[in-house]
Scaffold this motif. Structure first.
Motif, mmCIF file in Angstrom:
data_model
loop_
_atom_site.group_PDB
_atom_site.id
_atom_site.type_symbol
_atom_site.label_atom_id
_atom_site.label_comp_id
_atom_site.label_asym_id
_atom_site.label_seq_id
_atom_site.Cartn_x
_atom_site.Cartn_y
_atom_site.Cartn_z
ATOM 1 N N MET A 229 -34.508 -11.245 -0.215
ATOM 2 C CA MET A 229 -35.097 -11.405 -1.493
ATOM 3 C C MET A 229 -35.689 -12.534 -1.917
ATOM 4 S SD MET A 229 -36.207 -9.760 -3.883
ATOM 5 C CE MET A 229 -35.599 -7.931 -3.339
ATOM 6 N N LYS A 230 -36.911 -12.869 -2.231
ATOM 7 C CA LYS A 230 -37.296 -13.966 -2.406
ATOM 8 C C LYS A 230 -38.005 -14.068 -3.940
ATOM 9 C CE LYS A 230 -41.007 -17.293 -1.138
ATOM 10 N NZ LYS A 230 -42.546 -17.545 -0.350
ATOM 11 N N ALA A 231 -38.383 -13.199 -4.394
ATOM 12 C CA ALA A 231 -38.836 -13.417 -5.862
ATOM 13 C C ALA A 231 -38.884 -12.034 -6.674
ATOM 14 C CB ALA A 231 -40.356 -13.827 -5.856
ATOM 15 N N ILE A 232 -38.887 -11.941 -7.849
ATOM 16 C CA ILE A 232 -38.671 -10.852 -8.611
ATOM 17 C C ILE A 232 -39.714 -11.340 -10.004
ATOM 18 C CG2 ILE A 232 -36.652 -9.810 -8.110
ATOM 19 C CD1 ILE A 232 -35.440 -10.675 -10.708
ATOM 20 N N ALA A 233 -40.177 -10.201 -10.511
ATOM 21 C CA ALA A 233 -41.081 -10.356 -11.781
ATOM 22 C C ALA A 233 -40.257 -9.484 -12.882
ATOM 23 C CB ALA A 233 -42.309 -10.127 -11.542
ATOM 24 N N ILE A 234 -40.340 -10.249 -14.122
ATOM 25 C CA ILE A 234 -39.729 -9.235 -15.076
ATOM 26 C C ILE A 234 -40.819 -9.084 -16.361
ATOM 27 C CG2 ILE A 234 -37.940 -8.996 -16.798
ATOM 28 C CD1 ILE A 234 -36.302 -10.710 -14.910
ATOM 29 N N ASP A 235 -41.404 -8.055 -16.577
ATOM 30 C CA ASP A 235 -42.025 -7.796 -17.556
ATOM 31 C C ASP A 235 -41.223 -7.405 -18.786
ATOM 32 O OD1 ASP A 235 -44.035 -7.129 -19.572
ATOM 33 O OD2 ASP A 235 -44.574 -5.499 -18.676
ATOM 34 N N PHE A 236 -40.685 -8.261 -19.484
ATOM 35 C CA PHE A 236 -39.946 -7.888 -20.760
ATOM 36 C C PHE A 236 -40.876 -7.379 -21.940
ATOM 37 C CE2 PHE A 236 -36.775 -10.400 -23.872
ATOM 38 C CZ PHE A 236 -36.512 -9.183 -24.501
ATOM 39 N N GLY A 237 -40.798 -6.270 -22.130
ATOM 40 C CA GLY A 237 -41.587 -5.605 -23.315
ATOM 41 C C GLY A 237 -40.707 -5.440 -24.481
ATOM 42 N N SER A 238 -41.565 -5.125 -25.610
ATOM 43 C CA SER A 238 -40.918 -4.760 -26.844
ATOM 44 C C SER A 238 -40.111 -3.579 -26.870
ATOM 45 C CB SER A 238 -41.870 -4.635 -27.948
ATOM 46 O OG SER A 238 -42.581 -6.052 -28.207
ATOM 47 N N SER A 239 -40.854 -2.515 -26.135
ATOM 48 C CA SER A 239 -40.019 -1.004 -25.879
ATOM 49 C C SER A 239 -39.351 -0.937 -24.574
ATOM 50 C CB SER A 239 -41.210 0.152 -26.232
ATOM 51 O OG SER A 239 -41.874 -0.027 -27.429
ATOM 52 N N ASN A 240 -40.123 -1.266 -23.668
ATOM 53 C CA ASN A 240 -39.552 -1.206 -22.206
ATOM 54 C C ASN A 240 -39.750 -2.606 -21.391
ATOM 55 O OD1 ASN A 240 -39.139 1.745 -22.388
ATOM 56 N ND2 ASN A 240 -41.226 1.711 -22.834
ATOM 57 N N THR A 241 -38.805 -2.688 -20.401
ATOM 58 C CA THR A 241 -38.890 -3.812 -19.648
ATOM 59 C C THR A 241 -38.923 -3.227 -18.077
ATOM 60 O OG1 THR A 241 -37.704 -5.058 -20.792
ATOM 61 C CG2 THR A 241 -37.519 -5.555 -18.536
ATOM 62 N N VAL A 242 -40.048 -3.718 -17.370
ATOM 63 C CA VAL A 242 -40.155 -3.317 -15.818
ATOM 64 C C VAL A 242 -39.760 -4.517 -14.784
ATOM 65 C CG1 VAL A 242 -41.901 -2.758 -14.224
ATOM 66 C CG2 VAL A 242 -41.993 -1.777 -16.492
ATOM 67 N N ILE A 243 -39.240 -4.314 -13.730
ATOM 68 C CA ILE A 243 -38.767 -5.448 -12.880
ATOM 69 C C ILE A 243 -39.365 -4.884 -11.528
ATOM 70 C CG2 ILE A 243 -36.694 -6.434 -11.827
ATOM 71 C CD1 ILE A 243 -34.965 -5.362 -14.275
ATOM 72 N N ALA A 244 -39.815 -5.923 -10.932
ATOM 73 C CA ALA A 244 -40.691 -5.869 -9.532
ATOM 74 C C ALA A 244 -40.101 -6.553 -8.577
ATOM 75 C CB ALA A 244 -42.100 -5.672 -9.956
ATOM 76 N N HIS A 245 -40.034 -6.135 -7.191
ATOM 77 C CA HIS A 245 -39.711 -7.181 -6.200
ATOM 78 C C HIS A 245 -40.858 -6.815 -5.014
ATOM 79 C CE1 HIS A 245 -37.734 -4.271 -3.262
ATOM 80 N NE2 HIS A 245 -37.770 -3.538 -4.238
ATOM 81 N N TRP A 246 -41.008 -7.498 -3.921
ATOM 82 C CA TRP A 246 -41.891 -7.389 -3.237
ATOM 83 C C TRP A 246 -41.215 -6.487 -1.824
ATOM 84 C CZ3 TRP A 246 -46.839 -8.624 -3.665
ATOM 85 C CH2 TRP A 246 -47.677 -8.171 -2.722
ATOM 86 N N ASN A 247 -41.971 -5.447 -1.518
ATOM 87 C CA ASN A 247 -41.478 -4.479 -0.333
ATOM 88 C C ASN A 247 -42.022 -5.082 0.884
ATOM 89 O OD1 ASN A 247 -41.258 -2.573 1.618
ATOM 90 N ND2 ASN A 247 -40.931 -0.773 -0.109
ATOM 91 N N VAL A 248 -41.410 -5.602 1.844
ATOM 92 C CA VAL A 248 -41.992 -6.055 2.888
ATOM 93 C C VAL A 248 -42.435 -5.270 3.922
ATOM 94 C CG1 VAL A 248 -40.597 -8.210 2.851
ATOM 95 C CG2 VAL A 248 -39.569 -6.439 3.906
ATOM 96 N N ALA A 249 -41.906 -3.803 3.911
ATOM 97 C CA ALA A 249 -42.330 -2.899 4.796
ATOM 98 C C ALA A 249 -43.803 -2.276 4.469
ATOM 99 C CB ALA A 249 -41.505 -1.612 4.698
ATOM 100 N N THR A 250 -44.022 -2.391 3.151
ATOM 101 C CA THR A 250 -45.267 -1.672 2.664
ATOM 102 C C THR A 250 -46.257 -2.948 2.464
ATOM 103 O OG1 THR A 250 -44.805 -1.458 0.361
ATOM 104 C CG2 THR A 250 -44.308 0.268 1.815
ATOM 105 N N ASN A 251 -45.618 -4.132 2.298
ATOM 106 C CA ASN A 251 -46.506 -5.414 1.944
ATOM 107 C C ASN A 251 -47.002 -5.330 0.337
ATOM 108 O OD1 ASN A 251 -47.283 -7.956 2.427
ATOM 109 N ND2 ASN A 251 -49.322 -7.227 2.877
ATOM 110 N N GLN A 252 -46.232 -4.598 -0.473
ATOM 111 C CA GLN A 252 -46.763 -4.182 -1.865
ATOM 112 C C GLN A 252 -45.915 -4.726 -2.962
ATOM 113 O OE1 GLN A 252 -49.870 -3.248 -2.905
ATOM 114 N NE2 GLN A 252 -50.752 -3.207 -0.584
ATOM 115 N N PRO A 253 -46.088 -4.949 -3.927
ATOM 116 C CA PRO A 253 -45.229 -4.829 -5.015
ATOM 117 C C PRO A 253 -44.483 -3.533 -5.239
ATOM 118 C CG PRO A 253 -47.362 -4.985 -5.919
ATOM 119 C CD PRO A 253 -47.461 -5.056 -4.580
#
Length: 550
Positions: free
Chosen positions: A1-25
């Protein structure tokens, strides 16, 4: 696992990582934190303080499931908005001063603990922040980073932390990016309507956008977006849910109102189950013309079927003034932008985020207000987190052309060479979709069609130009400059060397569409061409590399 991104929102929060199999977030989902489907990509940004002295809290969906999301001293929502505002009130719970900074720190700390429980140990964490609260967030994150992001593991370095403004992250997530571009982000979330017109960072190395905690600052602003204008109102999805509940109460429960008052039962207009059903109906009406749900009435011991149509929802929004407020916010932003020399027609990309942006009538209103812009709306919840992640992962294999490119063709009516742009300066590669072109023979019984690709450079002139803006074909008129064409390959005598040749059998005729040519750019910056003979339905060239672009 290299990196994650966190969108800390007022109502909801989303966390993303990179899927090496699909080469997509890819969005990280927690079985015990996320909302129920279809919103299972979202963690509710809620905190319930169980023991402040011991730092024991609950976050996310369990706060709702256990009925702890009602107004009470230990329950906190709208954490991000509290952080942005200068709120001096900080109550004491269990002997601890509960400031917005403390609540936000505890929320992020618990998120990271849940990530580690899934054996996710990032080497880099990218957080997104409002453009107008960039400095405030930076200072806060610097203050709490050691406690929140430290892994405390032997032989494992603590992750680097980078922050990126939300409009830039949304632009990256939607692919509407070119350095120094204007983008308008319209965020219609649970509690707020926010419009932010920003100019993207000017530095051409997109992987360097954002700011590293503890690193030297960016005094020239090369790596940050610049806020041009902002407008907003405290109205959002939670208000729509409440309006639907009030309407439902008036139309479905009036018959038993007397019995309810006699039995002193709960007002269903505040019933949490009914609120959940109304939220689901609202979501369904973004995709369907009708939506229904069944509510069990504890007073009458009967099930009540609730039905709504999209037109009914739109009538409620009209009656409550939702559309009027959205128009006012747009007009306010447009006026602020105009004062800085920017017209509506200058805004080419509208990025929609937040659940309410999925409502068709809302999208139609925005499209009517910005007729010259392309509206991006297919990732309302995940665009920001996915875009932020691409700084670390996706953009390692995605870059931008430094020059514009075109093909040369012979216009037999004008009897002169002309040029059609296929990729503009700043074009992302590898391309997600090919640029398509239909070609004809320029003379009777033509044996072959040659393709000559060249680099374009600007010169003063006025013309109409078909161009490729990102992955979108656009036409621009009356430009102040046009381009001169320089072939990519010439021989020692300066004669043009064609990049591809398509043999025609049977022979080509001028008045018949003959070839379909697809242009792509690979991750190696190679121009890839596929040529299909429309007459014989056969491939003449397939994924053929013809030139190296710069």
């Amino acid at each position: 696992m290299k990196a994650i991104a966190i969108d800390f929102g007022s109502s909801n929060t989303v966390i993303a990582h990179w899927n090496v199999a699909t080469n997509q977030p890819e969005t990280v989902k927690f079985a015990d934190l996320n909302r129920p489907a279809p919103l299972d990509s979202l963690v509710p940004s809620l905190v319930y303080v169980q023991d402040a002295a011991a730092g024991i809290i609950e976050i996310g969906q369990p706060v709702i499931d256990r009925g702890k999301d009602r107004p009470q001293p230990r329950f906190f929502n709208q954490i991000k908005r509290r952080l942005m505002a200068n709120i001096m009130y900080a109550p004491r719970i269990d002997g601890v001063k509960i400031s917005p900074e403390w609540v936000g720190q505890q929320f992020l700390r618990q998120l990271l603990r849940n990530l580690r429980s899934q054996q996710i140990f990032p080497s880099e964490i990218i957080l997104t922040v409002p453009v107008d609260a960039y400095e405030k967030y930076l200072r806060w994150l610097e203050g709490c980073s050691n406690e929140v992001f430290s892994l405390d593991l032997p032989n494992v370095a603590d992750p680097k932390v980078r922050i990126l403004d939300e409009p830039t992250a949304a632009a990256l997530g939607y692919g509407a990016i070119a350095p120094h571009d204007l983008v308008l982000v319209i965020d219609l979330g649970g509690g707020t309507l926010d419009l932010s017109l920003v100019r993207l960072p000017q530095h051409h190395d997109v992987t360097q956008w954002g700011e590293q905690l503890g690193a030297s600052q960016d005094p020239q602003g090369e790596y940050r977006a610049v806020a041009i204008a902002k407008s907003g109102y405290s109205i959002g999805g939670e208000d729509i849910d409440q309006w639907l509940m009030e309407d439902c109460w008036a139309n479905y429960f009036d018959a038993s109102l007397a019995a309810r008052e006699q039995n002193n039962s709960q007002d269903n207009s505040q019933n949490p189950i009914l609120k959940l059903l109304m939220e689901r109906i609202k979501i369904k009406l973004s995709d369907a013309e009708t939506a229904s749900a069944v509510f069990f009435d504890p007073v009458t011991q009967s099930a009540i079927e609730i039905n709504y149509t999209r037109s009914q929802l739109e009538a409620i929004l009209e009656r409550k003034g939702f559309y009027r407020i959205l128009k006012i916010a747009i007009n306010e932003l447009s006026s602020l932008a105009f004062n800085k020399g920017i017209l509506k027609g200058d805004i080419k990309h509208i990025l929609l985020v937040g659940g309410c942006s999925m409502i068709p009538s809302v999208q139609a209103l925005i499209a009517d207000q910005f007729k010259m812009a392309q509206i991006h709306s297919h990732k309302p919840f995940e665009a920001i987190a996915h875009g932020a992640l691409m700084l670390s992962q996706g953009l390692q294999v995605q870059d931008y052309l430094c020059h514009a490119y075109a093909i040369r063709y012979w216009d037999r009516h004008a009897e002169q060479w002309k040029y059609q742009t296929i990729f503009r300066r700043g074009q992302v590669y590898p391309t997600r979709r090919p640029f398509e072109l239909i070609l004809r023979a320029s003379q009777p019984n033509q044996t072959e069609i040659t393709l000559t690709i060249g680099e374009l450079s600007a010169r003063p002139h006025s013309m109409a130009e078909i161009s490729f803006d990102g992955d979108r074909l656009v036409m621009e008129f009356d430009r102040a400059v046009s381009e001169t064409f320089q072939p990519l390959k010439t021989d020692d005598n300066g004669q043009v060397i064609t990049q591809a040749i398509a043999k025609l059998d049977p022979l080509g005729q001028p008045d018949c569409d003959r070839l379909k040519v697809l242009f792509d750019i690979s991750e190696k910056r190679e121009l890839i061409i596929t040529v299909v003979d429309l007459l014989t339905k056969s491939y003449l060239l397939k994924n053929y590399p013809v030139a190296k672009l710069i």
